[in-house]
Design an enzyme around this catalytic site. Sequence first.
Site, PDB file in Angstrom:
ATOM      1  N   GLY A 533       1.472  13.399  -3.861  1.00 36.28           N
ATOM      2  CA  GLY A 533       1.739  14.354  -2.780  1.00 36.28           C
ATOM      3  C   GLY A 533       1.458  15.788  -3.197  1.00 36.28           C
ATOM      4  N   SER A 699      -5.580  12.035  -3.878  1.00 36.05           N
ATOM      5  CA  SER A 699      -6.063  10.968  -2.970  1.00 36.05           C
ATOM      6  C   SER A 699      -7.567  11.066  -2.739  1.00 36.05           C
ATOM      7  CB  SER A 699      -5.315  11.025  -1.626  1.00 36.05           C
ATOM      8  OG  SER A 699      -3.997  10.608  -1.800  1.00 36.05           O
ATOM      9  N   GLY A 868      -2.746   7.143  -0.892  1.00 38.86           N
ATOM     10  CA  GLY A 868      -1.580   7.124  -1.769  1.00 38.86           C
ATOM     11  C   GLY A 868      -0.563   8.227  -1.559  1.00 38.86           C
ATOM     12  N   GLU A 869      -0.991   9.399  -1.116  1.00 36.01           N
ATOM     13  CA  GLU A 869      -0.066  10.535  -1.183  1.00 36.01           C
ATOM     14  C   GLU A 869       0.619  10.847   0.141  1.00 36.01           C
ATOM     15  OE1 GLU A 869      -1.138  13.339  -4.329  1.00 36.01           O
ATOM     16  OE2 GLU A 869      -3.174  12.617  -4.050  1.00 36.01           O
ATOM     17  N   MET A 870      -0.056  10.555   1.238  1.00 37.11           N
ATOM     18  CA  MET A 870       0.554  10.870   2.533  1.00 37.11           C
ATOM     19  C   MET A 870       1.939  10.249   2.717  1.00 37.11           C
ATOM     20  SD  MET A 870       1.176   9.355   5.621  1.00 37.11           S
ATOM     21  CE  MET A 870      -0.004   8.060   5.859  1.00 37.11           C
TER      22      MET A 870
END
Length: 907
Positions: A533, A699, A868-870
């Site tokens: 994130g 990401s 992956g980060e959202m």
Amino acid sequence: MLKRTILMNGSKVTFVADAAEKLSDVIRKQLGLTGTKVGCGSGECGSCTVILNGKVVRSCITKMKKIKDNDEIITIEGVGSKDELHPLQVAWMVYGGAQCGFCSPGFIVSAKNLLDKNDNPTREEVRDWFQKNKNVCRCTGYKPLVDAVMAAAQLLRGEIEVKDIWKSLPEGASIVGSDYVRPSALAKVTGTWDFGADLGLKLPENTLHAKLVQAEVSHANIISIDTEEAKKVPGVVAVLTYKDVKGTNRINGLAFPTNKGDGLERPILNDKKIFQYGDAIAIVLAENEKAAHAGVEKVKVELEVLPAYMNAPDAMADDAIEIHPGTPNVYFNNHISKGEETSPIMQSAPYVVEDSFYTQRQPHLPIEPDVGFAYVDDDGKLIIHSKSIAIHFHALMIAEGVGMKAEDVYIVQNNTGATFGYKFSPTMEGLLGVATMATGRPVYLEFNMKQQITYTGKRSPFWTTMKLAANEDGKILALESDWSVDHGPYSEFGDLLTQRGMQFGCAGYGIPNIRGNGRTVCTNHGWGSAFRGYGAPEIMFPSEVLIDELAEKVGMDPFEFRYKNIYREGDTTPSGCKPDVYCLEELFDKSRPAYEAAKKRAAQKNANALPGKKYGVGVSVNIYGCGLDGPDSSEAWAEITPKGVSVGNSWEDHGQGADIGTLTFAHETLKPLNLKPEQIDLVLNDMTKTPNSGPAGGSRSNVVTGNATVVACQNLLESLKKEDGTYRTYEEMVAEGRELKYMGKWTAPCTDTPPEHGQGDPFAAYMYGVCVAEVEVDTASGKTNVEKMLLASDVGTIINRLVVDGQMYGGLVQGIGLALTEDFDDLRKHTTLTGCGIPTIKDVPDSLELMYTEYQRPNSLLGASGAGEMPLAAPHAAIINAIYNACGARVTHLPARPEKVLAALAD
Ligand code: FES
Ligand code: FES
């Protein structure tokens, strides 16, 4: 010493061991059964689980003196093998149970013991079992693991067959968007996927064991380091300090030009000063681990302790001394300026809200602690194996420091038991390089969990003040923000992180006018490294909580208030560019029925609640960008072989699925060759073989390296193609003397967001989500229980459904930790997985619901963004908003531990 003859996985084994030895060490190091993994080493994570005489035990806390003759032990190797898989191992693969796979053997062994006793458990009984036996997973969010156990139980009961859950691939079918099992899954579920510590047991005999002398204070001048006594310890070969470093002894933090420091402040071995707890002062190198430990005890370090600045406000105080003399503690500033001046709007707008927030130093808590080794190869090159997720970056960052030319340093990523971003920064690479260069021998270094937690980087705390204004209709007019980033003592990537405060402050909403100032602050607490994130969870927490406050002031439902303000045609991002797609409206429409149902559930529960129990619902928008800022690029290659095609890239794998990502991009592009997925050989993450694909962070990999992989495969196809439209075979290519291997490079058509105004088009793609959280709050104790979460996402084309689902579940659960429990602040308490607040299975709901839309991303050759980060961008904000909705307690400083909820209630 004791001699024992036991039944190990059904076979008689005799061995001699020290009575005080851990069973895990004997299993791994003496009996060579490395399927049993050691994570925490102290009974907290269950990765070392084995079955002893029919009962689950954690072998890292079981001493050999407890083992009797004829005891029966089952390890993962005894559960099943690749040719004879146990139903649990099949189900683990099919349900995406093995992400990094470090916890998988322990979970599977534990689940086997449960199913041996009860082949028809309920989901809650499975969860209770893993809770009781302390099986902890940091990647999967637990839900897929329970799914896998339930399916395995059905297989065992004979209600279904393997073919019912493991669908075979029709001839010539695409695997894009499918739940095709990742190539590494089989090895992970059978315990044959070698991580760094497993490879460490296979190094040559002359390998030296390294242990560190580390600081136990946070800020000090180093007066002297005396290594003489340590050198006399039998087995110790060398004790190295900064004086033995052949290079500059500095890690290059790749500072921005406007950074007031030079980015060279981080020593490999501390020389003049200690900057944070855990700093490495000396390396003891010995023939064995015990001697290295003994050597560490004998090193004498004399320090002059200085005042320690353990947070940004303290380090920014007027009387604070410079932590790095010559560089101000506030060493980087940026400013966002979009649209008109905001202060007149703030003065005249009918609705204005302002609040202050704190997001904590979240620890990454991978179950596998940091580990690596190094050696000099026959060509004189320094080869370093580590958990690096930025292999080419890291070679560049440490080369001068260890005294090598950048082109002579090669990094190889070992199979990795997750990083979640901490390995975007070099950790032990420099230390390993120094030790190997000084001795000429291979060197192995592993951290224990305390070292992992105290030495490696953390999510940087943000101290943020934010102000929003809306008009009579509830349309947001302006945003003002101010954020200070506590980046610890080392600057690497701190400037980039501070930029994220501009790029994601109130992202998702079409706000025309924005002003804000961010700064990076040097402190003496744990240094800041990337964490999933990277800036979004830090700045979207204030944004998404303040949006709720504004909705309340305007008098609108928080869901509908967001709906009114989300990006629509004509709106731009905080960076002033068009979003890549306008999908939020559909995501809201899709999740509205679930939100309404959640509100109804909460109302019903509140009506019938026991005294002190309150129920509520919260919402957040989740956004993150894909790529390093600006013209981010990546390289890959594809080569025709007698068996099919080899594809090479440096798509580093935290555990997220670089293998299946690369395979899917290649398989789809090479469709004209009609290859089966297994005919595509993957060559990943070894600088001696794979090109510079950049780091696996931001990401970016699924977009930038995915595209580079597509381009490489297209270039190969181009050369294979004959005039009649058919394709040459390998043999024909050789016969015609044609090149067999083709490079592919892709560069994002993006621009930077300069720190002076923050306007540009920084990311190749974005990921979008709407999160709904349902909580129960106990107003007597202040404890919050997350009962259910929903995430409606758009990540473009879903490349692999299992992987994307896995990222969503895992991200949501890390969001629960971020909201409620996780922190690395108190250096006495926050040094274990439990102390740092890692969520266990009963800390998270089994009810995690996912839904998707798939808007094609224009910059991605297969239409995909990252994933992956959202899911960790703002689920914590949804939880915090749900707490407020439940009981009126507005927590603005994370984590919302019970005492903070009680304090907010009292307010
Ligand atoms: S419980 Fe044994 S390694 Fe964690
Ligand atoms: S898959 Fe469980 S810790 Fe990574």
